[in-house]
Design an enzyme around this catalytic site. Structure first.
Site, mmCIF file in Angstrom:
data_model
loop_
_atom_site.group_PDB
_atom_site.id
_atom_site.type_symbol
_atom_site.label_atom_id
_atom_site.label_comp_id
_atom_site.label_asym_id
_atom_site.label_seq_id
_atom_site.Cartn_x
_atom_site.Cartn_y
_atom_site.Cartn_z
ATOM 1 N N CYS A 1 0.774 -1.173 -0.249
ATOM 2 C CA CYS A 1 -0.059 -0.051 0.003
ATOM 3 C C CYS A 1 0.755 1.316 -0.070
ATOM 4 O O CYS A 1 1.899 1.443 0.912
ATOM 5 C CB CYS A 1 -0.933 -0.185 1.382
ATOM 6 S SG CYS A 1 -2.091 1.301 1.296
ATOM 7 N N CYS B 1 -3.406 5.315 -40.677
ATOM 8 C CA CYS B 1 -2.111 4.610 -40.897
ATOM 9 C C CYS B 1 -1.027 5.818 -41.512
ATOM 10 O O CYS B 1 0.203 5.832 -41.297
ATOM 11 C CB CYS B 1 -2.310 3.554 -41.673
ATOM 12 S SG CYS B 1 -2.892 3.722 -43.352
#
Ligand SMILES: Cc1cc2nc3c(=O)[nH]c(=O)nc-3n(C[C@H](O)[C@H](O)[C@H](O)COP(=O)(O)OP(=O)(O)OC[C@H]3O[C@@H](n4cnc5c(N)ncnc54)[C@H](O)[C@@H]3O)c2cc1C
Ligand SMILES: Cc1cc2nc3c(=O)[nH]c(=O)nc-3n(C[C@H](O)[C@H](O)[C@H](O)COP(=O)(O)O)c2cc1C
Ligand code: SF4
Lengths: 434, 442
Positions: free
Chosen positions: A139, A353
């Site tokens: 944590c 592209c």
């Protein structure tokens, strides 16, 4: 029908899907519903030492990153460990375990880094009949400021010491949960192994600030004008977790150490990937918090369908299947040459592209007047960016150049031999050796 | 000269073969894998999702959509079939706009629901191509008789077979399927889907179909009860309501269900004759189907006349718009008062209506519509139900488990009281009655 049953460090569960230690496992009500929904096991929300319960902030404790359509991609939290009394949790754990004997119930623990504190809590956990414990050394907020959680997980010597205490004072499996907030995940994993850990689980959450409020100039979530870093999880952290899992699985010194894979598991596919990279099971938090306990049904049906289709008969048989294929960059075959290909029938002529290649660096895609896009082999370096940006699945692909053909970009014939950087003529250390 | 929409009277081949073929293709084209992924991605995976509540068979819609989104359409199909074994037909014929999709939270948010029906079709098409997914439980030695091989009877038969019971289905028709085969509009169930689905459903085993066996003619309820451990009636509504207007017996005043059935069974649509001027009386799905299909066959003028306002029509808004988009004129608040003609119908006379103190009443104003054919779609009614059974509102009275007033006899689907007359409701009732029978047979 594929067999999804799982055995992890001797702990049996009907499937390899456990809920990670977090709010979904913070009380009996939740865990019962989770088991009814089909989860194979739980790691109970982290318990702390006896005494006045932990307090949480009373303002917002979560922040999120969204993708298109507000799909939650990353979650940040500043929640601490359980804020309910120890006794209440222990009673509930006993009850749930005895009512669901076929499910895995593991208890996450975080107490101060003193042997007495661990000696005090371990027998009480043992009494519940839980299947094992997980040490929360991960944590990264709040508890770390008090010398616990990732403050322990960042110091391998502490990990080893506490793990040893636990092995000496508890007779069921001890799983050590690692923090990703370090530079080399192999070090804490080795420390856990040296301390006698039965397994490691990873990753816990990553230090993060999800956003800054640009009116108040405060990090979010904001508590009375201030914010602190939290722990990041959810789909966004999966690639980081996968890499860390693979590092431990590949390391000869920890290769046989069982791993519980955690971090961004959202679909059956994510789970299968963790298994392939060496995780013996997976734990899930954010997906259950986002979509509810029912997601496990898709995890189960998806994994079984895929296993049936591919003829994998058991979960155990999948574990680590991709580990041998995880390599260092220097050992990748530089004589493997591919070129991008566009299926003109599938192309929707969006031009993404083209933009990607033109502005990424390579200028290897041309665009005609009537929006026909074509890959120029003499420029294509096979970077894959065009394929990553193409919205039509299967429209673009990589094609391998057969050995013997000429790579128009380099003018060289593609060699059939395997050849990597360690032997490449441009590598100064190779020349130095000559 | 070939026939055209303008050929007077009743004629076949008003449109070319190509036009007809185009008109009778799938109303909602199937999604391809990419479209399905994009559509599935819109689902929010709602908790206790409203769509599931709206589905009469309670299919776990968010789960099956997530399974599509994660590339496991077979698992998605299984999720659907677990609840609704005719999920394939329902994907095609359910008025989703008044069921699951109507309550989709994205309909609320954007006026554009997740395309649940088409996604269901995507999953079920793939699932069905993979064979039958269920197995029979070990044989119980019990034998159940079912009357009617429509969706109610088939769903009941399948669930009983799954539970290990032997099932014999007695159906009056020469082909099984009920309205799936004879009623559903052609453009909703193309390519012989109804029979293919039944063949796939029977893959469970243990179900015998006996066609040409009408209850009341070939078999009696008493005999069925004597020879079986339980009886389920899913006989639909075999009768049609008659038109009460002067001249209603004139030629070419026809029952819409019969017309639709003929169309469904036609080997060659171009041989089907349709009027130049067609009048359809009614406001439900049957009326829309008869009207739309008349237009698709090439009728020049098709008018659908309903006696109340648009908001009271049983056909959904989507269906009404579909009719309008196919060139059907919809006239509301008018009821037939007389059918004129010389032997055959020439005109129908309507009177405008309004809601008065005692319900619907005529305003006194009338108008006439030219008609070569009139199709009546003013409701079906129960016919041939055994006398022993108590009725409720003209249908077989059942409790929440489908049990009738006669011990050992259950009923569901259109013939039973309660629930909408929909394919999906029939499936739900057949399935639930099967579970009740299974419990009763212990
Ligand atoms: C024209 C039309 C279009 C429709 N379109 C839609 C639609 O798009 N979507 C939708 O959801 N619903 C639609 N419906 C409603 C839907 O078709 C019915 O609700 C559903 O078919 C009812 O199923 P069932 O099994 O109760 O009865 P049916 O489908 O009517 O089946 C009853 C079966 O019982 C048999 N039978 C009848 N009497 C006897 C007897 N005495 N002995 C033996 N067998 C007998 C019949 O041969 C038949 O096979 C439409 C209905 C019609 C008429
Ligand atoms: C709100 C919240 C609270 C968490 N609390 C704990 C905890 O008490 N103990 C623990 O070991 N991990 C805790 N975690 C980390 C999760 O167990 C898990 O390691 C992490 O979220 C990554 O998995 P995920 O991407 O599936 O969410 C918490 C995570 C969240 C989101
Ligand atoms: S999720 Fe529940 S506890 Fe959290 S803010 Fe919303 S209502 Fe409050």
């Amino acid at each position: 029908m594929a067999d999804l049953s799982s055995e992890f460090v001797g702990i049996k569960s009907p499937n390899p899907f456990w809920l990670a230690s977090a709010p979904p496992t913070d009380k009996e009500y939740n865990v019962r519903r989770a088991f009814e929904a089909g989860w194979g096991g739980v790691v109970w929300k982290t318990l702390g030492e006896d005494g006045p319960p932990i307090v949480n902030v009373n303002g917002p404790r979560y922040g999120a990153i969204h993708g298109a359509d507000r799909r939650l991609l990353g979650l940040n939290n500043i929640e601490l460990i359980t804020d309910r009394p120890l006794e209440t949790n222990l009673e509930e754990i006993s009850r749930v375990k005895s009512d669901f004997p076929d499910r895995a119930v593991v208890v996450s623990l975080m107490v101060p880094c003193e042997e007495a504190a661990w000696k005090a809590i371990l027998p009480r956990v043992a009494e519940t009949g839980a299947d094992g414990i997980e040490l929360n050394f991960g944590c990264p907020h709040g508890m770390a400021e008090r010398g616990m959680g990732s403050a322990v997980g960042q110091v391998p010597e502490y990990i080893e010491m506490v793990t040893r205490w636990c092995k000496e004072n508890y007779d069921r499996p001890v799983i050590v949960k690692l923090t990703p907030n370090i530079t080399d995940i192999r070090r804490p994993a080795m420390a856990a192994r040296n301390g006698g850990a039965d397994a490691v689980s990873l990753i816990n959450t990553l230090n993060s600030i999800t956003s800054v409020n640009l009116d108040s100039f405060a990090p979010e979530p904001t508590i009375d004008g201030k914010g602190s870093h939290g722990g990041y999880c959810g789909p966004a952290v999966k690639p980081i977790a996968l890499s860390m899992v693979s590092e431990i699985a590949r390391n000869p010194q920890t290769a046989n150490l069982p791993i519980s894979g955690i971090g961004g598991v959202t679909t059956w596919r994510d789970a299968a990937e963790f298994l392939a990279l060496g995780a013996g099971n997976v734990q899930v938090c954010t997906a259950a918090m986002t979509y509810g306990f029912k997601v496990v049904q898709e995890l189960i049906s998806g994994l079984s369908q895929w296993m049936d289709e591919k003829g994998h008969s058991s979960v155990g048989g999948l574990v680590g299947r991709a580990v041998a294929n995880c390599s260092d960059w220097q050992h990748l075959n530089l004589n493997y040459v591919t070129k991008a290909r566009i299926d003109q029938d599938a192309c929707i002529k969006c031009g993404r592209c083209y933009a990607a290649c033109e502005d990424t660096s390579h200028q290897a895609i041309t665009m005609s007047q009537d929006r026909v896009f074509e890959v120029q082999d003499d420029e294509c370096v096979a970077c894959n960016m065009c394929i990553n940006t193409c919205p039509v699945e299967g429209c673009m692909s990589m094609e391998q150049l057969a050995p013997g053909t000429v790579d128009k970009r380099t003018g060289m014939r593609v060699s059939a031999e395997y050849g990597n950087w360690t032997t490449h003529p441009n590598n100064p250390s190779v020349q130095a050796a000559e | 000269m070939p026939n055209s929409p303008f050929t007077p009277g009743i004629a076949a081949g008003r449109l070319s073969e190509a036009e007809l073929a185009g008109n009778f293709t799938d109303l909602h084209s199937p999604l391809d894998a990419h479209q399905a992924t994009v559509a599935a991605d819109r689902c929010y995976f709602c908790f206790n999702a409203p769509c599931v509540t709206a589905c009469p068979t309670s299919i776990d819609i968010p789960l099956f959509i997530r399974q599509i989104a994660t590339g496991t359409a077979r698992a998605a199909a299984r999720t659907i079939f677990d609840q609704n074994i005719l999920g394939g037909m329902c994907a095609r014929v359910c008025p989703t706009e008044t069921l699951c999709e109507e309550v989709c939270v994205r309909q609320t948010a954007e006026g554009q629901p997740v395309e649940i029906g088409r996604l269901q079709r995507f999953a079920t098409d793939l699932g069905m191509a993979n064979g039958h997914p269920f197995d029979q439980a070990p044989a119980t030695g019990k034998h159940v008789a079912i009357v009617g091989a429509g969706p109610a009877g088939l769903a009941c038969a399948h669930r009983l077979a799954m539970r290990g019971h032997e099932v014999t289905v007695f159906d009056a028709h020469d082909k099984p399927g009920g309205l799936n085969e004879f009623g559903i509009a052609s453009y909703k169930s193309v390519g012989g889907f109804a029979q293919a689905e039944i063949a796939w459903l029977l893959g469970i085993g243990g179900v015998n179909l006996r066609q040409g066996q009408a209850l009341g003619h070939d078999v009696t309820l008493a005999a069925l009860q004597a020879d079986h451990d339980a009886v389920f009636l899913g006989m639909g509504l075999a009768g049609v309501n008659a038109l009460r207007a002067d001249g209603a017996d004139r030629e070419n005043v026809l029952d819409a269900v019969g017309f639709i059935s003929e169309l469904r069974q036609a080997e060659d649509i171009s041989s089907l004759a349709v009027g130049r001027n067609v009048v359809v009386i009614g406001g439900g799905m049957t009326a829309v189907d008869a009207a739309v299909q008349s237009r698709l066959l090439g009728a020049e003028n098709v008018t659908m006349v309903y006696r109340r306002g648009r908001d009271r029509m049983a056909a959904s808004r989507f269906e009404q718009d579909l009719a309008a988009s196919r060139g059907v004129r919809i006239v509301t608040d008018a009821q037939p008062v007389a059918v004129h003609g010389n032997g055959a119908v020439r005109e129908v006379e309507f009177g405008y209506t309004r809601t008065g103190a005692d319900g619907l009443e005529g305003t006194g104003e009338t108008f006439r519509l030219a008609a070569d054919q009139v199709f009546l779609a003013i409701g079906q009614r129960l016919e041939g139900a055994p006398d022993a059974l108590a009725l409720q509102d003209g249908k077989i009275r059942v409790d929440e488990n489908g049990a009738t007033s006669v011990v050992g006899v259950w009923a569901g689907g259109d013939c039973a009281d309660g629930g909408d007359d929909l394919t999906v409701t029939a499936v739900a009732e057949g399935r639930d009655a099967a579970e009740a029978i299974h419990r009763a047979l212990g």
